[in-house]
Design an enzyme around this catalytic site. Structure first.
Site, PDB file in Angstrom:
ATOM      1  N   GLU A  39       0.855  -1.187   0.000  1.00 29.15           N
ATOM      2  CA  GLU A  39       0.000   0.000   0.000  1.00 29.15           C
ATOM      3  C   GLU A  39       0.893   1.240   0.000  1.00 29.15           C
ATOM      4  O   GLU A  39       1.784   1.366   0.844  1.00 29.15           O
ATOM      5  CB  GLU A  39      -0.897   0.022   1.244  1.00 29.15           C
ATOM      6  CG  GLU A  39      -1.760   1.275   1.297  1.00 29.15           C
ATOM      7  CD  GLU A  39      -2.563   1.409   2.581  1.00 29.15           C
ATOM      8  OE1 GLU A  39      -2.370   0.601   3.500  1.00 29.15           O
ATOM      9  OE2 GLU A  39      -3.369   2.347   2.641  1.00 29.15           O
ATOM     10  N   GLY A  85      -3.846  11.679 -12.005  1.00 29.14           N
ATOM     11  CA  GLY A  85      -3.114  11.778 -13.277  1.00 29.14           C
ATOM     12  C   GLY A  85      -1.709  11.229 -13.150  1.00 29.14           C
ATOM     13  O   GLY A  85      -1.242  10.477 -14.022  1.00 29.14           O
TER      14      GLY A  85
HETATM   15  N1  ACO Z   1      -1.711  15.477 -11.847  1.00 29.45           N
HETATM   16  C1  ACO Z   1      -1.555  15.039 -13.103  1.00 29.45           C
HETATM   17  N2  ACO Z   1      -0.381  14.689 -13.655  1.00 29.45           N
HETATM   18  C2  ACO Z   1       0.697  14.806 -12.863  1.00 29.45           C
HETATM   19  C3  ACO Z   1       0.643  15.269 -11.532  1.00 29.45           C
HETATM   20  C4  ACO Z   1      -0.636  15.607 -11.026  1.00 29.45           C
HETATM   21  N3  ACO Z   1      -0.804  16.036  -9.774  1.00 29.45           N
HETATM   22  N4  ACO Z   1       1.890  15.273 -11.017  1.00 29.45           N
HETATM   23  C5  ACO Z   1       2.690  14.841 -11.993  1.00 29.45           C
HETATM   24  N5  ACO Z   1       1.977  14.554 -13.094  1.00 29.45           N
HETATM   25  C6  ACO Z   1       2.453  14.034 -14.355  1.00 29.45           C
HETATM   26  C7  ACO Z   1       3.612  14.842 -14.917  1.00 29.45           C
HETATM   27  O1  ACO Z   1       3.162  15.896 -15.727  1.00 29.45           O
HETATM   28  C8  ACO Z   1       4.349  13.802 -15.719  1.00 29.45           C
HETATM   29  O2  ACO Z   1       3.727  13.605 -16.965  1.00 29.45           O
HETATM   30  P1  ACO Z   1       4.584  13.296 -18.289  1.00 29.45           P
HETATM   31  O3  ACO Z   1       5.280  11.968 -18.001  1.00 29.45           O
HETATM   32  O4  ACO Z   1       3.567  13.209 -19.358  1.00 29.45           O
HETATM   33  O5  ACO Z   1       5.562  14.414 -18.424  1.00 29.45           O
HETATM   34  C9  ACO Z   1       4.144  12.520 -14.890  1.00 29.45           C
HETATM   35  O6  ACO Z   1       2.970  12.734 -14.107  1.00 29.45           O
HETATM   36  C10 ACO Z   1       5.300  12.218 -13.967  1.00 29.45           C
HETATM   37  O7  ACO Z   1       5.655  13.390 -13.274  1.00 29.45           O
HETATM   38  P2  ACO Z   1       6.873  13.481 -12.287  1.00 29.45           P
HETATM   39  O8  ACO Z   1       7.642  14.719 -12.577  1.00 29.45           O
HETATM   40  O9  ACO Z   1       7.636  12.200 -12.289  1.00 29.45           O
HETATM   41  O10 ACO Z   1       6.078  13.641 -10.904  1.00 29.45           O
HETATM   42  P3  ACO Z   1       6.532  14.442  -9.604  1.00 29.45           P
HETATM   43  O11 ACO Z   1       7.990  14.313  -9.380  1.00 29.45           O
HETATM   44  O12 ACO Z   1       5.974  15.807  -9.605  1.00 29.45           O
HETATM   45  O13 ACO Z   1       5.779  13.586  -8.467  1.00 29.45           O
HETATM   46  C11 ACO Z   1       3.779  13.786  -7.139  1.00 29.45           C
HETATM   47  C12 ACO Z   1       4.383  13.459  -8.521  1.00 29.45           C
HETATM   48  C13 ACO Z   1       4.340  12.791  -6.123  1.00 29.45           C
HETATM   49  C14 ACO Z   1       2.276  13.657  -7.223  1.00 29.45           C
HETATM   50  C15 ACO Z   1       4.226  15.231  -6.768  1.00 29.45           C
HETATM   51  O14 ACO Z   1       3.814  16.109  -7.754  1.00 29.45           O
HETATM   52  C16 ACO Z   1       3.691  15.681  -5.426  1.00 29.45           C
HETATM   53  O15 ACO Z   1       4.342  15.478  -4.394  1.00 29.45           O
HETATM   54  N6  ACO Z   1       2.497  16.328  -5.409  1.00 29.45           N
HETATM   55  C17 ACO Z   1       1.923  16.865  -4.192  1.00 29.45           C
HETATM   56  C18 ACO Z   1       1.578  15.777  -3.186  1.00 29.45           C
HETATM   57  C19 ACO Z   1       0.619  14.750  -3.768  1.00 29.45           C
HETATM   58  O16 ACO Z   1      -0.387  15.079  -4.377  1.00 29.45           O
HETATM   59  N7  ACO Z   1       0.956  13.464  -3.510  1.00 29.45           N
HETATM   60  C20 ACO Z   1       0.120  12.337  -3.862  1.00 29.45           C
HETATM   61  C21 ACO Z   1      -0.977  12.227  -2.884  1.00 29.45           C
HETATM   62  S1  ACO Z   1      -1.817  10.665  -2.953  1.00 29.45           S
HETATM   63  C22 ACO Z   1      -0.916   9.659  -1.938  1.00 29.45           C
HETATM   64  O17 ACO Z   1       0.016  10.067  -1.298  1.00 29.45           O
HETATM   65  C23 ACO Z   1      -1.270   8.190  -1.873  1.00 29.45           C
END
Ligand code: ACO
Length: 128
Positions: A39, A85
């Site tokens: 998980e 996403g």
């Molecule tokens: N919504 C949609 N697409 C996204 C998002 C999002 N919130 N974040 C990243 N992506 C997409 C990117 O555009 C990218 O797309 P591409 O491959 O077409 O260019 C792909 O996903 C991968 O992006 P990364 O750069 O590898 O992602 P990142 O390093 O930003 O990590 C994460 C993603 C962990 C969600 C980060 O943005 C973050 O910490 N966000 C805030 C906290 C959060 O929402 N965490 C998840 C909560 S749910 C849980 O914890 C179970």
């Protein structure tokens, strides 16, 4: 950049040894590695480093480690609405293919998110 995976195995053994009256199945259930799925409870990248690919690399390392070291086949997560996403791009689906008996009661039900599943490919090299 270095990724380090910290396993829960040691934790399970400490609890089992130090709490001998606690049923072992209960400990295993809580520490949770017996159902062969993991998980993802929390997943976050620090704000000024987001959308640079680190989240993808983190997930790939996690998949590789979970499969090759822990023998896991799947991940489940309750994804925040705005992270659906990101999880989609990591191979997670809203459709849950795992049989309910394998996961129901083993993860905490959580209203604020959408349950998503990812099958870990048995052969794919996730990291180089
Ligand atoms: N919504 C949609 N697409 C996204 C998002 C999002 N919130 N974040 C990243 N992506 C997409 C990117 O555009 C990218 O797309 P591409 O491959 O077409 O260019 C792909 O996903 C991968 O992006 P990364 O750069 O590898 O992602 P990142 O390093 O930003 O990590 C994460 C993603 C962990 C969600 C980060 O943005 C973050 O910490 N966000 C805030 C906290 C959060 O929402 N965490 C998840 C909560 S749910 C849980 O914890 C179970």
């Amino acid at each position: 950049l270095k990724f380090v995976c910290v396993s829960n195995d040691g934790l399970k053994n400490i609890f089992a040894r130090q709490l001998p009256n606690m049923p072992k199945e209960y400990i295993v259930r809580l520490v949770m590695d017996s159902q062969k799925f993991g998980e993802i409870a929390f997943c976050a990248i620090t704000a000024d480093e987001q959308v640079k690919g680190y989240g993808t690399r983190l997930m790939n390392h996690l998949k590789q480690h979970a499969r090759d070291v822990d023998g896991l086949t799947h991940f489940l997560t309750y994804a925040d609405n705005n992270a659906v996403g990101y999880f989609n791009k990591q191979g997670f689906t809203k459709e849950i293919f795992l049989e309910q008996e394998r996961w129901h009661g083993y993860i905490k039900d959580y209203d604020g998110g959408i349950l998503m599943e990812c099958k870990i490919d048995p052969r794919l090299p996730y990291t180089d």
